[in-house]
Motif scaffolding. Structure first.
Motif, short mmCIF file in Angstrom:
data_model
loop_
_atom_site.label_atom_id
_atom_site.label_comp_id
_atom_site.label_asym_id
_atom_site.label_seq_id
_atom_site.Cartn_x
_atom_site.Cartn_y
_atom_site.Cartn_z
N UNK A 336 0.81 -1.22 0.00
CA UNK A 336 0.00 0.00 0.00
C UNK A 336 0.84 1.27 0.00
N UNK A 337 2.15 1.14 0.10
CA UNK A 337 3.10 2.26 0.05
C UNK A 337 3.03 3.17 1.25
N UNK A 338 2.19 2.89 2.24
CA UNK A 338 2.10 3.75 3.40
C UNK A 338 2.88 3.23 4.59
N UNK A 339 3.60 2.13 4.41
CA UNK A 339 4.36 1.54 5.50
C UNK A 339 5.72 1.09 4.97
N UNK A 340 6.75 1.32 5.79
CA UNK A 340 8.12 1.00 5.41
C UNK A 340 8.76 0.18 6.53
#
Length: 611
Positions: A336-340
């Motif tokens: 989702x690209x919101x977590x790294x």
């Protein structure tokens, strides 16, 4: 001859003087007879002779020369007495001879003096040698004393060594006994472990059979209920809902009821195709399937993944932070690209929320006993998998900091761990030259693939595993046949692999400072190489990535710069320097195409974008 007579007379005088001294001392008895007086006389005469001999030996050369001189002189006198003196030539020759004799006599006297001086010098040298000899004898006596002392110490040391040797032998025997007991204990431990595993398997099989019987019984009961509900009949009174008149008599009502035919119909209390029954059956089977699984229903569901139409080429750093206490080895965005997620040698994984161009710490996942080498999110974005130096792979839920599952079985460090496109399966690669396929339902290894070389990284597609190795080869494995179907040569030791989002292109990074892009759609696997001036692969685990739209490549260099290549032109698109102080170990591109994150060995993480 005169000299000989003089010497003889001198000796006689000495003998007479000795005899007189003897007589004066009273050593000779009256009457001149032998006895004790003769003995003393002979003794004194012997001493005098010895003294005379010793003194004459010192002047023997002088006496010899003097005797020769006397002989020459007498010879000259005889010649002169026999020849007449009338001849002037003879007289002159005789005078010359006399002069020569005088000269010879002076020279001899000088030689005598020189010889005496040499004798004195030699006597001095002899005295010095005697004194040095005495000193050497003293030193020798001291050396003998030291030698005896050292010999005593050597004997003492030998005795101590013998005692230590005996103690060592005793300890060696004890060690051998301890090692024997240790091996026996290990054998017992392995046997007990096998017995325990066997008992666990038996208990699990009994539990599974019991659960199977229960589920079958529940299914049979449910089927019976459904069948009985389908056969049951429900009577419906059509006049019960109509209004009744109070003036009507009961008798008439009874007649009317008996006269009217009774309306009946079949009524199914629950249909087998109704949503409620389907939901209950689905829940029943889900409970059965998840009875011994490490997965939940929410994790089984596939979450939609956004498609990136155009990735942004980063131009500047939005944020620079010290993400870990030690060096960072790996970084990964969620779907989702919101977590790294970042993992490093400090044995933890840190989760960061990506919001409005900044990274915010969300949680820290602990449980590994050594450094983290690789991280990966599942497709739903609710679980994270990590490879570790402690020879295991660990699985976390994002809402729990304790590992939910630990996969052990490798004999050396695990270098790569990935979620398989198939549900409930993960793949790990290790330095022990094996690739393992794990079933998360059973938390067990279902396939082991032996490889000829150290596995540095791997990626997964449906029914295939692609692995990179230190022997300059990329291998493609078919999980259905458990065999290597193809080997792709590389130009150096492979450090990382990455698949494009459409699984058509494979990116490899090698230690020859070159990135290669392989087209997997063609059997010949056409390859394109990407290099840049100044780019250098910094370690054996440097990670490179493909942009989500498949148009760019990104990799970190040993000089602390991020290099980005354009696939359409084949050239370097941009270089991002000056934010890292050491070699960059990994780069990750967000699936949305908006952000790029790079991490290095000096604990630093940098968020890049074109904003």
């Amino acid at each position: 001859m005169m000299a000989a007579d003089d010497i003889t007379s001198s000796r006689r005088m000495r003998t007479d003087s000795a005899g007189e001294s003897e007589r004066s001392c009273g050593f000779v008895q009256p009457g001149g007879h032998g006895g004790s007086g003769d003995t003393w006389r002979r003794h004194i005469v012997r001493q005098l002779k010895n003294r005379d001999r010793n003194q004459s030996d010192s002047f023997q050369d002088l006496i010899h020369f003097y005797s020769r001189l006397l002989d020459k002189s007498s010879w000259t006198n005889g010649i002169l007495s026999r020849r007449p003196f009338t001849e002037s030539s003879s007289v002159s020759s005789l005078l010359n001879q006399n002069d020569q004799l005088k000269k010879t006599t002076g020279e001899l006297a000088f030689q005598v003096l020189e010889l005496q001086q040499q004798i004195k010098i030699k006597l001095l040298v002899l005295d010095e040698q005697d004194s040095s000899l005495l000193a050497e004898r003293r030193r020798l006596a001291g050396a003998f004393d030291v030698r005896q002392e050292l010999q005593g110490r050597a004997v003492q040391v030998q005795e101590e060594n013998g005692a230590l040797k005996m103690e060592y032998d005793v300890l060696l025997e004890r060690q051998k006994g301890a090692e024997t007991r240790l091996r026996e204990e290990k054998v017992r431990e392995e046997q007990m472990l096998e017995d325990m595993i066997h008992l666990k398997q038996k208990a699990a099989s009994r539990m599974n059979s019991r659960n199977e019987r229960r589920s079958r019984a529940r299914e049979a009961n449910l089927q019976k209920e459904l069948q009985s509900a389908a056969r049951s009949k429900v009577a419906i009174d059509s006049s019960s809902s109509a209004p009744t008149s109070r003036s009507t008599s009961p008798k008439k009502e009874d007649q009317d009821k008996s006269a009217e035919p009774r309306h009946t119909r079949l009524f199914r209390s629950a249909s087998a195709t109704s949503p409620r029954i389907l939901t209950s059956i689905r829940e029943l089977f889900d409970r059965k399937r998840r009875g011994h699984s490490v997965c939940s229903l929410e994790e089984d569901q596939m979450s939609p993944v956004g498609i990136c139409l155009s990735a942004r080429v980063p131009a500047r750093a939005l944020q620079v932070l010290e993400a870990h206490e030690q060096g960072i080895n790996t970084v990964r965005f969620s779907s989702s690209s919101d977590l790294l997620a970042t993992g490093g040698t400090d044995r933890v994984i840190k989760l960061w929320e990506v919001r409005a161009g900044s990274l915010t710490h969300r949680a820290t996942l602990e449980g590994s006993t050594e450094g983290i080498t690789c991280v990966d999110f599942d497709s739903a974005g609710c679980r994270i998998l990590a490879a570790s130096y402690d020879k295991s792979a660990l699985l976390w839920r994002l809402d729990d900091s304790v590992p939910k599952l630990t996969l052990t079985g490798h004999s050396r460090k695990v270098t790569a761990a990935r979620f398989s496109p198939l549900l409930h399966q993960v793949v790990t690669g290790s330095a022990d030259r094996t690739i393992r396929l794990w079933d998360l339902h059973r938390a067990a290894c279902v396939q082991v693939v032996d490889v000829a070389s150290y596995c540095s990284d791997l990626v997964c597609s449906e029914n295939f595993i692609i692995s990179g190795h230190y022997d300059h080869k990329i291998r493609v494995w078919d999980t259905r046949a458990v065999s290597c179907v193809q080997e792709i040569p590389a130009q150096g030791r492979v450090t990382s692999l990455d698949l494009s989002s459409d699984h058509r292109q494979l990116l490899s990074c090698c230690r020859d400072d070159c990135l290669q892009l392989v087209d997997l759609r063609r059997w010949s696997h056409e390859r394109s190489s990407f290099r840049a001036e100044g780019f250098k692969c910094g370690s054996d685990s440097t990670k490179a990535v493909i942009s989500p739209d498949g148009c760019f490549l990104a990799a970190g260099s040993a000089d602390g710069s991020v290099y980005i290549w354009n696939l359409s032109t084949g050239g370097l698109e941009t270089r991002l320097p000056d934010k890292h102080s050491s070699s960059i170990s990994a780069v990750s591109w967000s699936p949305s195409g908006e952000y790029v994150v790079s991490v290095d060995k000096s604990r630093r993480a940098v968020l890049w974008s074109d904003i």
